[in-house]
Design a protein around this motif. Structure first.
Motif, mmCIF file in Angstrom:
data_model
loop_
_atom_site.group_PDB
_atom_site.id
_atom_site.type_symbol
_atom_site.label_atom_id
_atom_site.label_comp_id
_atom_site.label_asym_id
_atom_site.label_seq_id
_atom_site.Cartn_x
_atom_site.Cartn_y
_atom_site.Cartn_z
ATOM 1 N N SER A 91 0.609 -1.070 -0.305
ATOM 2 C CA SER A 91 0.038 -0.033 0.102
ATOM 3 C C SER A 91 0.550 0.900 -0.066
ATOM 4 O O SER A 91 2.214 1.408 0.362
ATOM 5 C CB SER A 91 -0.807 0.073 1.803
ATOM 6 O OG SER A 91 -0.211 0.393 2.286
ATOM 7 N N GLU A 92 0.043 2.261 -0.386
ATOM 8 C CA GLU A 92 1.030 3.655 -0.628
ATOM 9 C C GLU A 92 1.051 4.469 0.874
ATOM 10 O O GLU A 92 2.386 4.817 1.202
ATOM 11 C CB GLU A 92 0.714 4.744 -1.081
ATOM 12 C CG GLU A 92 0.575 4.044 -2.782
ATOM 13 C CD GLU A 92 1.925 4.549 -3.660
ATOM 14 O OE1 GLU A 92 2.782 5.024 -2.853
ATOM 15 O OE2 GLU A 92 2.497 3.293 -3.985
ATOM 16 N N THR A 93 -0.036 3.959 1.371
ATOM 17 C CA THR A 93 -0.308 4.520 3.018
ATOM 18 C C THR A 93 -0.881 2.925 4.043
ATOM 19 O O THR A 93 -0.533 2.374 3.096
ATOM 20 C CB THR A 93 -0.745 5.677 3.392
ATOM 21 O OG1 THR A 93 -2.833 5.073 3.084
ATOM 22 C CG2 THR A 93 -0.862 6.825 2.147
ATOM 23 N N HIS A 94 -0.837 4.012 4.707
ATOM 24 C CA HIS A 94 -1.129 2.861 6.583
ATOM 25 C C HIS A 94 -3.074 2.991 6.243
ATOM 26 O O HIS A 94 -3.592 2.406 7.553
ATOM 27 C CB HIS A 94 -0.872 2.972 7.608
ATOM 28 C CG HIS A 94 -1.451 4.432 7.823
ATOM 29 N ND1 HIS A 94 -0.559 6.306 7.936
ATOM 30 C CD2 HIS A 94 -2.881 4.486 8.970
ATOM 31 C CE1 HIS A 94 -1.196 6.436 8.561
ATOM 32 N NE2 HIS A 94 -2.394 5.857 8.997
ATOM 33 N N LYS A 95 -3.790 3.605 5.483
ATOM 34 C CA LYS A 95 -5.012 3.735 5.502
ATOM 35 C C LYS A 95 -6.391 2.839 4.958
ATOM 36 O O LYS A 95 -7.529 3.398 5.426
ATOM 37 C CB LYS A 95 -5.538 5.422 5.116
ATOM 38 C CG LYS A 95 -4.208 6.247 6.070
ATOM 39 C CD LYS A 95 -4.731 7.901 5.477
ATOM 40 C CE LYS A 95 -3.579 8.341 5.799
ATOM 41 N NZ LYS A 95 -4.074 10.394 5.332
ATOM 42 N N ASN A 96 -5.689 2.101 4.018
ATOM 43 C CA ASN A 96 -6.707 0.901 3.117
ATOM 44 C C ASN A 96 -7.027 -0.359 4.401
ATOM 45 O O ASN A 96 -6.501 -0.360 5.726
ATOM 46 C CB ASN A 96 -6.035 0.138 2.522
ATOM 47 C CG ASN A 96 -4.559 -0.050 2.803
ATOM 48 O OD1 ASN A 96 -4.566 -1.736 2.752
ATOM 49 N ND2 ASN A 96 -3.618 0.230 1.582
ATOM 50 N N GLY A 97 -8.174 -0.951 3.737
ATOM 51 C CA GLY A 97 -8.559 -1.465 5.270
ATOM 52 C C GLY A 97 -7.252 -2.564 5.372
ATOM 53 O O GLY A 97 -7.285 -3.449 7.321
ATOM 54 N N ALA A 98 -6.685 -3.129 4.951
ATOM 55 C CA ALA A 98 -5.506 -4.155 4.855
ATOM 56 C C ALA A 98 -4.476 -3.812 5.958
ATOM 57 O O ALA A 98 -4.462 -4.412 7.380
ATOM 58 C CB ALA A 98 -5.741 -4.967 3.745
ATOM 59 N N ALA A 99 -4.480 -2.605 5.858
ATOM 60 C CA ALA A 99 -3.029 -2.242 6.294
ATOM 61 C C ALA A 99 -3.830 -2.178 7.837
ATOM 62 O O ALA A 99 -3.138 -2.550 8.971
ATOM 63 C CB ALA A 99 -2.546 -1.383 5.826
ATOM 64 N N LEU A 100 -4.579 -1.310 7.920
ATOM 65 C CA LEU A 100 -5.582 -0.726 9.113
ATOM 66 C C LEU A 100 -5.743 -1.737 10.627
ATOM 67 O O LEU A 100 -6.207 -2.161 11.123
ATOM 68 C CB LEU A 100 -6.766 0.225 8.464
ATOM 69 C CG LEU A 100 -6.551 1.413 8.265
ATOM 70 C CD1 LEU A 100 -7.832 1.788 7.902
ATOM 71 C CD2 LEU A 100 -6.171 2.349 9.803
#
Length: 383
Positions: free
Chosen positions: A10-19
């Protein structure tokens, strides 16, 4: 116990998988478990500040590609990615040898590096499948056969919904464990509030802006309602733009149909919870969600969840019990559900409360980690 997660691309931590991974890691650390997170980008940061969580940046190239791209250039990119990831695997082996985790946990389908590292060092590995890929992202895997082969060798495979479980059990001919995603409920809980208290219905569609998320259907539904006399209505679309062509198409439609008074687009929201405090309805218009974390967030925020009748959404929403379902891809069906909600406010207050109770009973992070820990224990006992 010491667990090493290979994080989702992911580019950030804000998508569902990262969260979801961040939530799980924090809960495990609170229970005294040591956690390492391998972040696949050099400058990617996760907002974790726990003494028992260690993040290590190791660039790894995602093996995702557009489902319909079979060009020669794409084939060249695949070859380059494979070569680069071989070097990443060597670095991963050195890191894991030094850290000595008991289990490696792979968070998503993007890479095989975590599985190859685990196999090389004879460490048990768990693979968490959080995507359908083709259906929810319009993507496929470059080296699908190799990744599926490694999947079948995993000590356990976790699916986040029955939809994901059914798809990959058929592909892999192997039983998957079902563990629904959870959220830290305290971060999303909103106190009791009335549905449409000022007779103006406020609607939110949150999530990355690209075709599979169905924002255009929501915009067309609002246009239909406005032109049929429902004018006390406002839709906010909030999310990062992943497809600028699609986003421009939506903007042009809004302009052409003079909907600026009824729809606005926000590409960044620093406090989504604060925004949700004033919202009545949360839309989930995806073509096919693997699960739908935003659906749970909507319910926990005491908003009415209206979702498309596909994928993981139908595993969360029971129509007219804890939310409303409409026919995916049919903006008139969506408009009719919004109108039904407006015309039945008292009933919707009950539906909203049922949705809130659903999140409390089924989708806490503590419950998710309990189930994951059972899998870890079974693996260690077997070993």
């Amino acid at each position: 116990m010491k667990i090493c997660f290979f994080a989702h691309n992911s580019e950030t931590h804000k998508n569902g998988a990262a969260l979801s991974l961040i939530n799980i890691a924090n809960e495990m650390a609170d229970r005294g478990i040591e956690v390492i997170i391998i972040l696949p980008k050099k400058d990617l940061k996760y907002p974790v500040n726990h003494e028992k969580i260690k993040c290590i940046n190791l660039p790894i190239l995602s093996m995702r590609t557009k489902v319909d791209d079979h060009s020669i250039m794409n084939k060249v990119k695949e070859t380059i990615k494979k070569i680069c990831n071989r070097f990443s695997k060597r670095k991963a082996i050195r890191i894991i040898k030094n850290e000595k985790p008991d289990i490696i946990h792979i968070n998503g389908l993007d890479y095989e590096v975590g599985a190859k590292t685990a196999s090389k060092l004879d460490i048990p590995y768990v693979w968490h499948i959080r995507q359908l890929l083709e259906e929810d992202f319009g993507m496929r895997l470059h080296n699908e056969k190799n990744i599926y082969k490694l999947l079948t060798k995993a000590d356990s495979i976790i699916a986040i919904s029955e939809t994901v479980k059914d798809k990959f059990e058929n592909i892999l001919n192997k039983e998957l464990a079902l563990i629904y995603n959870g959220i830290p409920l305290e971060e999303y809980r909103i106190g009791e509030k009335a549905f449409c208290p000022d007779n103006k219905v406020k609607i939110l569609l949150a999530g990355r802006i690209f075709e599979q998320k169905g924002q255009f259907d929501a915009v067309k539904a609002i246009n239909h309602l406005v032109h049929h006399g429902v004018t006390d209505i406002h839709l906010t679309i909030a999310g990062d733009i992943e497809n600028s062509f699609y986003a421009n198409k939506i903007s042009e439609y809004i302009k052409e149909h003079q909907l600026n008074k009824y729809i606005n687009i926000i590409d960044h929201v620093s406090d989504l919870k604060k925004l949700r405090e004033s919202i009545d309805i949360g839309l989930v218009c995806s073509k096919k969600e693997a699960f739908g974390r935003v659906t749970i967030e909507t319910m926990a925020s005491r908003m009415l969840a209206i979702g498309s009748n596909t994928g993981g959404t139908v595993e969360i929403i029971e129509d007219n019990v804890n939310g409303l379902l409409y026919e995916e891809g049919d903006y008139i069906s969506l408009a009719n559900k919004i109108k039904y909600a407006i015309d039945n406010k008292t009933e919707m207050n009950t539906v909203i409360e049922n949705g809130y109770k659903t999140t409390i009973e089924k989708y806490s992070i503590s419950r998710v980690v309990d189930q994951i820990m059972e899998i870890y224990s079974a693996i260690q006992t077997k070993k």
